[in-house]
Design a protein around this motif. Sequence first.
Motif, short mmCIF file in Angstrom:
data_model
loop_
_atom_site.label_atom_id
_atom_site.label_comp_id
_atom_site.label_asym_id
_atom_site.label_seq_id
_atom_site.Cartn_x
_atom_site.Cartn_y
_atom_site.Cartn_z
N GLY A 25 -23.26 -24.64 98.99
CA GLY A 25 -22.58 -24.11 97.82
C GLY A 25 -21.84 -23.15 97.95
O GLY A 25 -20.56 -23.14 97.18
N LEU A 26 -22.26 -22.24 98.81
CA LEU A 26 -21.23 -21.00 99.09
C LEU A 26 -20.03 -21.48 99.94
O LEU A 26 -18.89 -20.73 100.04
CB LEU A 26 -21.96 -20.01 100.06
CG LEU A 26 -23.07 -19.36 99.06
CD1 LEU A 26 -23.93 -18.19 100.18
CD2 LEU A 26 -22.60 -18.48 97.69
N THR A 27 -20.21 -22.40 100.87
CA THR A 27 -19.18 -23.06 101.80
C THR A 27 -18.07 -23.82 100.60
O THR A 27 -16.65 -23.50 100.99
CB THR A 27 -19.55 -24.37 102.47
OG1 THR A 27 -20.65 -23.61 103.50
CG2 THR A 27 -18.43 -24.80 103.42
N GLY A 291 -20.26 -24.30 93.12
CA GLY A 291 -19.18 -24.21 94.18
C GLY A 291 -18.26 -25.55 94.13
O GLY A 291 -16.98 -25.43 94.18
N ALA A 292 -18.75 -26.64 93.88
CA ALA A 292 -17.98 -27.79 93.53
C ALA A 292 -17.21 -27.69 92.60
O ALA A 292 -16.05 -28.34 92.63
CB ALA A 292 -18.86 -29.08 93.57
N VAL A 344 -20.53 -34.10 94.28
CA VAL A 344 -19.98 -33.18 93.53
C VAL A 344 -18.73 -32.87 94.42
O VAL A 344 -17.60 -32.37 93.89
CB VAL A 344 -20.56 -31.94 93.56
CG1 VAL A 344 -21.97 -32.10 92.50
CG2 VAL A 344 -21.35 -31.44 94.68
N LEU A 345 -18.65 -32.74 95.81
CA LEU A 345 -17.62 -32.47 96.61
C LEU A 345 -16.20 -33.59 96.46
O LEU A 345 -15.24 -33.07 96.58
CB LEU A 345 -18.14 -32.58 97.84
CG LEU A 345 -16.78 -32.13 99.16
CD1 LEU A 345 -16.50 -30.72 98.84
CD2 LEU A 345 -17.50 -32.21 100.52
N THR A 346 -16.68 -34.69 96.03
CA THR A 346 -15.50 -35.81 96.06
C THR A 346 -14.99 -36.15 94.55
O THR A 346 -14.14 -36.54 94.65
CB THR A 346 -15.97 -36.97 96.85
OG1 THR A 346 -17.00 -37.57 96.22
CG2 THR A 346 -16.32 -36.77 98.30
N MET A 347 -15.94 -35.89 93.69
CA MET A 347 -15.60 -36.55 92.37
C MET A 347 -14.02 -36.10 91.95
O MET A 347 -13.36 -36.72 91.27
CB MET A 347 -16.52 -36.30 91.32
CG MET A 347 -17.74 -37.28 91.31
SD MET A 347 -17.32 -38.79 91.12
CE MET A 347 -17.34 -39.49 92.74
#
Length: 433
Positions: A25-27, A291-292, A344-347
């Motif tokens: 999440g922080l990344t 994060g996302a 969540v990273l790609t949507m």
Amino acid sequence: MNDLLVTTLLIASLFLILGSGVWIGLTLSGVAWIGMQLFSSRPAGDAMAVTIWGSASSWTLTALPLFIWMGEILFRTRLSQDMFKGLAPWMQRLPGRLLHTNVVGCAIFAAVSGSSAATCATIGKMSLPELARRGYPDAMAIGSLAGAGTLGLLIPPSIIMIVYGVTADVSISQLFIAGVLPGALLALIFSGYIALWSLRHPEQIPPADAPMSLREKLDASRSLIPVVLLIAAVLGSIYAGIATATEAAGLGVLGSLILSALQGSLTWSTFKQSLMGGTRLYCMIALILAGAAFLTLAMGYIGLPRHLAEWIATLGLSQFGLILMLTAFYVILGCFLDGISMVVLTMGVIMPTVQKAGIDPLWFGIFIVIVVEMAQVTPPVGFNLFVLQGMTRREIGYIAKTAFPFFLLMVLMVVLLYLFPQIITFLPEQMKS
């Protein structure tokens, strides 16, 4: 600066920060901050505060911690032992006999859990020692559990469906309804493979137990009644239009607490353990989602999703070509990230492309769940593989090898869903009419 250079820099930042051990999440927030500071004129601090507050205060997201808590409560009850006792008598005449308890047990528990890891661990604690004691082949017992455990994501209520619904702005209730037929079909495909394998290797299947009368079987199945009633209450309230996904989740928590109390397994200690377990898991997911959300906003300001969609459009891919490309992309991504992070990273990047290709977001949601299921049994970051490694003390490579046939069956499932999209859309259309 061209898009390729921007993309390369952000991806390099992502893997560098992840590799240093920072939480996912922080990344994601860190990469978004870097992107906005370097390639956008909007102040990153203001954008981060507004976006994270907006993602964290979503009412739709309320269903997520409630379903997680419901699964944690049931995880600490006698449900698993009761389930095996109720299912075993009905499996004796099927080719493969008690190996089917992994598939049926996971399908039933998935309908009250929503978590692949919880489904795999709960059923595994019950079935693996029993199957080993009776002399069933170790590889098939572990492989079928690894594959069937992924049903926790597909059969509603599903944590991944809630996450997808929130990030892609798709109705969670519609996603739940859409997941029923594909979940049942995938369970049947798994059981069909077990039956065919058993017919080819009859010498590896132990003899059947002494035959039981119908009355004895029904008597043994009484232990399944509580969980069936809970499933009916949670999913029935959604399908009947009586409750939203969030209200049904609240009903599920109440029902699981009552069920646990009636079983005599609800103590102050188990209540605290379930509450803390659910809180820890939800906080991890919520941080990733926050994060996302910030990363999605940053990508929008930089313009990467639009440019990626335009680039893919220039490739002239058919819908099938795009689905094939995305399947390979998510399977590779699943080697490095867990399912929720993948979604969540790609949507933010993928959805504009999918919509431009004319793919139904509801259909795409179930497709995403299937490919995330594949990631659950893909080394080196397959969650189900880790769960089974902890339970069996076997090498991760051995467990991945036993799960590989079930991975291929999920690939077959993706093909079937593409050829027959009605498998997904039929029930939601019936509910609308």
